[in-house]
Design an enzyme around this catalytic site. Structure first.
Site, mmCIF file in Angstrom:
data_model
loop_
_atom_site.group_PDB
_atom_site.id
_atom_site.type_symbol
_atom_site.label_atom_id
_atom_site.label_comp_id
_atom_site.label_asym_id
_atom_site.label_seq_id
_atom_site.Cartn_x
_atom_site.Cartn_y
_atom_site.Cartn_z
ATOM 1 N N GLU A 1 16.032 11.176 -5.362
ATOM 2 C CA GLU A 1 15.062 11.277 -5.210
ATOM 3 C C GLU A 1 13.973 10.716 -3.977
ATOM 4 O OE1 GLU A 1 13.959 14.333 -8.497
ATOM 5 O OE2 GLU A 1 15.587 15.258 -8.515
ATOM 6 N N GLY B 1 10.961 9.289 -2.043
ATOM 7 C CA GLY B 1 9.635 9.536 -1.562
ATOM 8 C C GLY B 1 9.423 8.751 -0.815
ATOM 9 N N ARG B 2 8.355 8.097 -1.715
ATOM 10 C CA ARG B 2 7.921 7.179 -0.862
ATOM 11 C C ARG B 2 8.613 5.463 -0.445
ATOM 12 N NH1 ARG B 2 2.966 4.861 -3.878
ATOM 13 N NH2 ARG B 2 3.361 5.651 -5.946
ATOM 14 N N CYS C 1 -19.536 12.239 -1.097
ATOM 15 C CA CYS C 1 -20.192 11.731 -2.233
ATOM 16 C C CYS C 1 -19.873 11.142 -3.559
ATOM 17 C CB CYS C 1 -21.453 12.886 -2.494
ATOM 18 S SG CYS C 1 -21.563 13.220 -1.256
HETATM 19 N N1 LLP Z 1 11.143 12.365 -8.063
HETATM 20 C C1 LLP Z 1 10.229 13.705 -8.962
HETATM 21 C C2 LLP Z 1 10.942 14.367 -9.939
HETATM 22 C C3 LLP Z 1 8.997 13.100 -9.003
HETATM 23 O O1 LLP Z 1 8.425 13.528 -9.898
HETATM 24 C C4 LLP Z 1 8.821 11.536 -7.914
HETATM 25 C C5 LLP Z 1 7.715 11.552 -7.486
HETATM 26 C C6 LLP Z 1 10.014 11.522 -7.430
HETATM 27 C C7 LLP Z 1 10.729 12.133 -7.472
HETATM 28 C C8 LLP Z 1 9.594 10.894 -6.048
HETATM 29 O O2 LLP Z 1 9.013 8.848 -6.380
HETATM 30 P P1 LLP Z 1 9.231 8.421 -5.392
HETATM 31 O O3 LLP Z 1 10.332 8.069 -5.237
HETATM 32 O O4 LLP Z 1 7.878 8.680 -4.328
HETATM 33 O O5 LLP Z 1 8.242 7.402 -5.947
HETATM 34 N N2 LLP Z 1 1.150 10.449 -6.142
HETATM 35 C C9 LLP Z 1 1.589 8.933 -6.651
HETATM 36 C C10 LLP Z 1 2.660 9.160 -7.008
HETATM 37 C C11 LLP Z 1 3.244 9.989 -7.642
HETATM 38 C C12 LLP Z 1 5.035 10.350 -7.643
HETATM 39 C C13 LLP Z 1 5.538 11.756 -7.849
HETATM 40 N N3 LLP Z 1 6.772 12.051 -8.451
HETATM 41 C C14 LLP Z 1 0.941 7.825 -5.217
HETATM 42 O O6 LLP Z 1 0.260 8.214 -4.525
HETATM 43 O O7 LLP Z 1 1.043 6.948 -5.715
#
Ligand code: LLP
Length: 409
Positions: free
Chosen positions: A271, A273-274, A341
């Protein structure tokens, strides 16, 4: 951001000169490189080639429907955490059998959508949720495939606000409680355990925590002699936001995952994302005012923390670069701030910086993940535009929200 470069003094994303683009387009806006998305996706797939995983893009990192469509066309599925994200993924053309649904607090309404759309897996995070899915499935006359998200109690060694795999975190079911629930699962005839999932956190830069988690899963599946179709290993792979950081090297982990999948005869799901979308985007902003302070000068941008929250939420570093370079230097230290603000509406301090003046433009880098998706209408400011670049072509993939609509909503 390999698709970002200066040609002479001018910043280009792919073949688009940002300076030229600004002649007809108003700041602030997000702008993404499609080529970068494609190369991130294909690099990820290449790394895990032996395993041939289902790559479910974490829609929360960037839920723009067009971005989901680009990834979907490349073969990605989606990891969603709300009914809204689920419907967006479907709208983007992602097949239900490539969608997994995570989250600790899925509502009855959201679960009903997931069941009726026949998605691949609902990864449930508590006994109560599993029971509710069983009740809803029974009512709808269906048998639903579920996964259980486990909390492996592994320290992801990342920022505490984005760590999710320790016993203190609200996510997943502890292994102890999973074992005891498993004993009574036979009673629930309308759910079938087809998967185990984990996700230990985000922006993880070393493979140690992933290896540890894999070994926890391996031991558990062997101990319980579980016969499951899927193991969902989550996301969390870190990227380099500063020149000092190195992106995570996944080659050793990839080998372990491929052995794990072969021995357990299961399909792996990831999964990310980043790591797929983080380095694809810029937030381009105009210098509205420059205000002299006692110790530093404030560069007041037209983008605010409502547009881009990461620095305010996690003290995150995102390099800010000029749209047009020059060789002169500012005389004092500067801090880039936004108009909201709140004292946390700031984007970075620089001891030295090239000469900049009011009405110049800068770009905040690596904002593709958790940029636009975390933005809000705080201070009653409209959501800003998003643009996708493909070579020399630019497409608006979200128009700036109209102030009139916002006020009347
Ligand atoms: N799977 C689940 C169940 C998750 O909760 C998340 C991210 C991902 C996959 C994806 O994770 P990644 O590959 O993107 O690291 N807003 C925060 C990041 C929060 C991540 C929440 N969960 C930031 O800007 O660093």
């Amino acid at each position: 951001m390999q698709n970002l470069k200066y040609v002479g003094k001018n910043l280009f994303l792919e073949r688009v000169s940002i300076q030229n683009f600004l002649k007809k387009n108003k700041t602030p806006f997000y702008i993404y490189s499609e080529n970068q998305i494609v190369s991130n996706y294909s690099n990820f797939v290449k790394t895990f080639k032996k395993t041939n995983p289902l790559v479910c893009f974490a829609a929360k990192s960037n839920s723009n429907t067009h971005i989901l469509r680009v990834l979907g066309k490349l073969g990605a599925g989606a990891d969603v955490v709300s009914g809204g994200e689920l419907l967006k993924a479907l709208k983007a053309g992602i097949k239900p059998k490539k969608i997994v649904f995570s989250g600790v607090g899925k509502s009855e309404e959201e679960l009903k959508i997931a069941i009726s759309k026949k998605i691949l897996l609902i990864n449930c995070e508590s006994e109560s949720e599993a029971k509710l899915i069983n009740t809803l499935a029974k009512r709808l006359g269906k048998k639903v495939d579920i996964g259980f998200r486990l909390n492996p109690n592994v320290d992801a060694k990342t920022h505490k606000n984005i760590s999710t795999g320790k016993a203190d975190n609200k996510f997943g079911l502890s292994i102890k409680n999973f074992k005891s629930f498993l004993k009574e699962m036979d009673r629930f005839k309308n759910i079938k355990l087809e998967a185990l999932s984990v996700h230990i956190g985000s922006q993880i830069l070393h493979d140690g925590p992933f290896k540890k988690t894999l070994s926890v899963m391996n031991n558990l599946i062997k101990e319980l002699k579980l016969n499951i179709k899927y193991v969902d290993l989550g996301g969390g792979f870190g990227i380099n936001y500063s020149d000092k950081e190195k992106p995570i090297n996944l080659n050793v982990y990839a080998k372990l995952v491929s052995n794990f999948a072969r021995k357990l005869k299961c399909q792996i799901i990831f999964e990310p994302g980043r790591s797929l979308i983080g380095n694809t985007g810029l937030l381009v902003s105009k210098i509205h005012y420059i205000k002299r302070g006692l110790n530093k000068n404030f560069i007041i941008l037209d983008a605010g923390m409502n547009d881009f929250m990461r620095p305010a939420l996690y003290d995150a570093f995102h390099k800010i670069i000029p749209v047009t370079k020059n060789s002169s230097k500012m005389k004092s230290a500067i801090e880039f701030v936004g108009p909201i603000c709140e004292s946390t509406c700031k984007f970075g301090i620089y001891k030295t910086y090239q000469k900049i003046k009011e009405n110049d433009f800068v770009a905040i880098t690596n904002v593709g993940a958790y940029g636009s998706s975390l933005s809000s209408n705080y201070n009653t400011r409209p959501l800003i535009a998003e643009i996708l670049i493909n070579k020399n072509k630019s497409t608006y993939i979200r128009k700036k929200q109209s102030l009139k609509k916002l006020i009347n909503s």
